[in-house]
Design a protein around this motif. Sequence first.
Motif, short mmCIF file in Angstrom:
data_model
loop_
_atom_site.label_atom_id
_atom_site.label_comp_id
_atom_site.label_asym_id
_atom_site.label_seq_id
_atom_site.Cartn_x
_atom_site.Cartn_y
_atom_site.Cartn_z
N ILE A 127 42.20 41.52 38.97
CA ILE A 127 41.08 42.35 39.41
C ILE A 127 40.33 41.67 40.54
N ALA A 129 39.59 37.35 37.16
CA ALA A 129 39.62 38.32 36.07
C ALA A 129 40.90 39.14 36.20
N ILE A 155 43.33 42.41 33.87
CA ILE A 155 43.40 43.33 32.74
C ILE A 155 44.80 43.26 32.14
N ASP A 182 36.60 37.96 27.11
CA ASP A 182 37.72 38.85 26.82
C ASP A 182 37.15 40.02 26.04
N ALA A 223 38.46 46.84 28.15
CA ALA A 223 38.23 47.27 29.53
C ALA A 223 37.33 48.50 29.53
N ARG A 254 39.95 43.28 29.39
CA ARG A 254 39.62 42.55 30.61
C ARG A 254 39.30 41.11 30.22
#
Length: 126
Positions: free
Chosen positions: A43, A51, A53, A86, A89, A101
């Motif tokens: 991301i 970061a 996903i 964590d 998302a 995420r």
Amino acid sequence: MSKISSQVPKPSDARQHRRVAVPKGTFVIISPGTDKEWKVQAIDISQGGMAFIYQGSKEDLDTAGVLKIFAGNADLENVNFETVSDEPATGCKDESFPVRRRGVKFKWMGVLKKADLNDFVNNISP
């Protein structure tokens, strides 16, 4: 007493490095065990962390501690990291297809590896 409160970092001071969105097609390979690798979507990234996903449970990646990052014709391998967050998302409501995420911070790197990371981040930044 005022000296102590002035030394406490404000929430806006939490990040030491500016995070930048990664271009489409930037992936992370994580190896939580010796026989399995996960390819996940990155991301954002900075010199301090990144970061990404992924689909699965939080426990699926708990043993992971090294990743590889691929973006177009650039790559960065054997990056040690520590998970700092964590969570589900945003917008993921389907519990049968859990998307999470994960935010990670990079662990200490040698001078050469740190220079490679800086080059990588600067090259993929818009």
